[in-house]
Design an enzyme around this catalytic site. Structure first.
Site, PDB file in Angstrom:
ATOM      1  N   ARG A  23      14.984   2.704 -25.942  1.00 26.98           N
ATOM      2  CA  ARG A  23      13.812   3.378 -25.365  1.00 26.98           C
ATOM      3  C   ARG A  23      13.750   3.252 -23.862  1.00 26.98           C
ATOM      4  O   ARG A  23      13.097   4.039 -23.183  1.00 26.98           O
ATOM      5  CB  ARG A  23      12.518   2.795 -25.950  1.00 26.98           C
ATOM      6  N   GLU A  28       7.904  -8.127 -17.082  1.00 26.23           N
ATOM      7  CA  GLU A  28       6.678  -8.538 -16.410  1.00 26.23           C
ATOM      8  C   GLU A  28       7.008  -8.638 -14.921  1.00 26.23           C
ATOM      9  O   GLU A  28       7.789  -9.492 -14.510  1.00 26.23           O
ATOM     10  CB  GLU A  28       6.238  -9.889 -16.968  1.00 26.23           C
ATOM     11  N   GLN A  47      -3.535  -7.283  -0.674  1.00 24.80           N
ATOM     12  CA  GLN A  47      -3.201  -5.897  -0.356  1.00 24.80           C
ATOM     13  C   GLN A  47      -1.847  -5.552  -0.968  1.00 24.80           C
ATOM     14  O   GLN A  47      -0.928  -6.366  -0.937  1.00 24.80           O
ATOM     15  CB  GLN A  47      -3.152  -5.748   1.170  1.00 24.80           C
ATOM     16  N   ASP A  48      -1.734  -4.342  -1.525  1.00 30.37           N
ATOM     17  CA  ASP A  48      -0.454  -3.821  -2.002  1.00 30.37           C
ATOM     18  C   ASP A  48      -0.072  -2.635  -1.122  1.00 30.37           C
ATOM     19  O   ASP A  48      -0.929  -1.821  -0.756  1.00 30.37           O
ATOM     20  CB  ASP A  48      -0.558  -3.333  -3.456  1.00 30.37           C
ATOM     21  N   ASN A  49       1.223  -2.529  -0.788  1.00 27.34           N
ATOM     22  CA  ASN A  49       1.727  -1.438   0.042  1.00 27.34           C
ATOM     23  C   ASN A  49       2.906  -0.770  -0.651  1.00 27.34           C
ATOM     24  O   ASN A  49       3.622  -1.409  -1.423  1.00 27.34           O
ATOM     25  CB  ASN A  49       2.165  -1.974   1.409  1.00 27.34           C
ATOM     26  N   ARG A  59      13.163  -0.134   8.514  1.00 23.97           N
ATOM     27  CA  ARG A  59      11.767  -0.466   8.810  1.00 23.97           C
ATOM     28  C   ARG A  59      11.697  -1.950   9.141  1.00 23.97           C
ATOM     29  O   ARG A  59      12.075  -2.789   8.341  1.00 23.97           O
ATOM     30  CB  ARG A  59      10.871  -0.147   7.615  1.00 23.97           C
ATOM     31  N   LYS A  72       4.718 -12.022   1.879  1.00 23.26           N
ATOM     32  CA  LYS A  72       5.000 -10.760   1.188  1.00 23.26           C
ATOM     33  C   LYS A  72       5.891 -11.010  -0.021  1.00 23.26           C
ATOM     34  O   LYS A  72       6.891 -11.717   0.074  1.00 23.26           O
ATOM     35  CB  LYS A  72       5.699  -9.777   2.128  1.00 23.26           C
ATOM     36  N   TYR A 132       5.190  -3.804  -1.971  1.00 28.93           N
ATOM     37  CA  TYR A 132       5.005  -5.232  -1.761  1.00 28.93           C
ATOM     38  C   TYR A 132       3.550  -5.622  -1.757  1.00 28.93           C
ATOM     39  O   TYR A 132       2.667  -4.834  -1.456  1.00 28.93           O
ATOM     40  CB  TYR A 132       5.707  -5.722  -0.500  1.00 28.93           C
ATOM     41  N   GLU A 143      -0.102  -7.263  14.881  1.00 27.15           N
ATOM     42  CA  GLU A 143       1.260  -6.924  14.480  1.00 27.15           C
ATOM     43  C   GLU A 143       2.234  -6.985  15.661  1.00 27.15           C
ATOM     44  O   GLU A 143       1.908  -6.590  16.779  1.00 27.15           O
ATOM     45  CB  GLU A 143       1.317  -5.524  13.869  1.00 27.15           C
ATOM     46  N   LYS A 169       8.034   2.740  17.363  1.00 22.21           N
ATOM     47  CA  LYS A 169       7.491   1.377  17.476  1.00 22.21           C
ATOM     48  C   LYS A 169       8.595   0.337  17.265  1.00 22.21           C
ATOM     49  O   LYS A 169       8.700  -0.628  18.022  1.00 22.21           O
ATOM     50  CB  LYS A 169       6.372   1.186  16.454  1.00 22.21           C
TER      51      LYS A 169
END
Length: 181
Positions: A23, A28, A47-49, A59, A72, A132, A143, A169
């Site tokens: 299938r 998990e 926070q999730d990104n 990046r 992270k 993440y 930042e 940046k």
């Protein structure tokens, strides 16, 4: 879940137990209790990104200054990346050292990067999706970016046929000695 320690204390690679049959598969992807046990202390994610990138996009290397530093837990859910964490803790014996790991939809590995590390990744496939969890909220004023090709770091990025696509940046990021002198 298999926990793999890296050359730098605190950076962990996590391999889930995957159940596969005709299938498809099931695993998990996160369990707070197991995760806290693996890292040795209680971690709270706030926070999730999620990003989508084409092939050869780089990046990073991003981090936030204290008191807004982020831990992270990263993984790739489509495609593949070469993920890098650089120790930017000036008092650490591994300051300026880095660890790189391939994360992919196929291997399902995750990488735990605690606060005190710069983080970045290079996409190895088109339509790569990367997700993440972060332990602190994004704060633009806090930042900073460490230059991905800083010669003092000597990061061994995978062979690239051409220069990676990098944001304005990240192209203007600073070298380690400029950030921490």
């Amino acid at each position: 879940m298999k926990v793999i320690e890296t050359e730098i204390k605190g950076l962990l690679i996590l391999e889930p137990k995957v159940f596969e049959d005709e299938r498809g598969f099931f695993f998990e992807s996160f369990n707070q209790k197991i995760f806290n046990n693996a890292v040795g202390y209680e971690v709270e994610f706030v926070q999730d990104n999620h990003s989508l990138s084409g092939k050869n996009v780089l990046r990073g290397l991003h981090f936030q200054l204290e008191p807004y530093a982020q831990g992270k837990l990263v993984r790739c859910i489509s495609g593949a990346v070469y993920d890098v964490a650089v120790d930017i803790r000036p008092s650490s014996e591994s300051f300026g050292k880095w660890v790189g790991v391939e994360l992919s939809a196929k291997n399902k590995k995750q990488f735990w990067i605690p606060p005190g590390f710069a983080h970045g990744f290079l996409t190895l496939c088109d339509k790569t999706e990367f997700v993440y969890k972060a332990t602190n909220f994004y704060r633009p004023e806090s930042e900073r970016s460490l230059l991905w090709n800083d010669e003092s770091l000597n990061i061994e990025w995978p062979t690239m046929e051409e220069s990676p696509t990098v944001s304005a940046k990240d192209s203007a990021a600073q070298m380690l000695k400029e950030l921490f002198s």
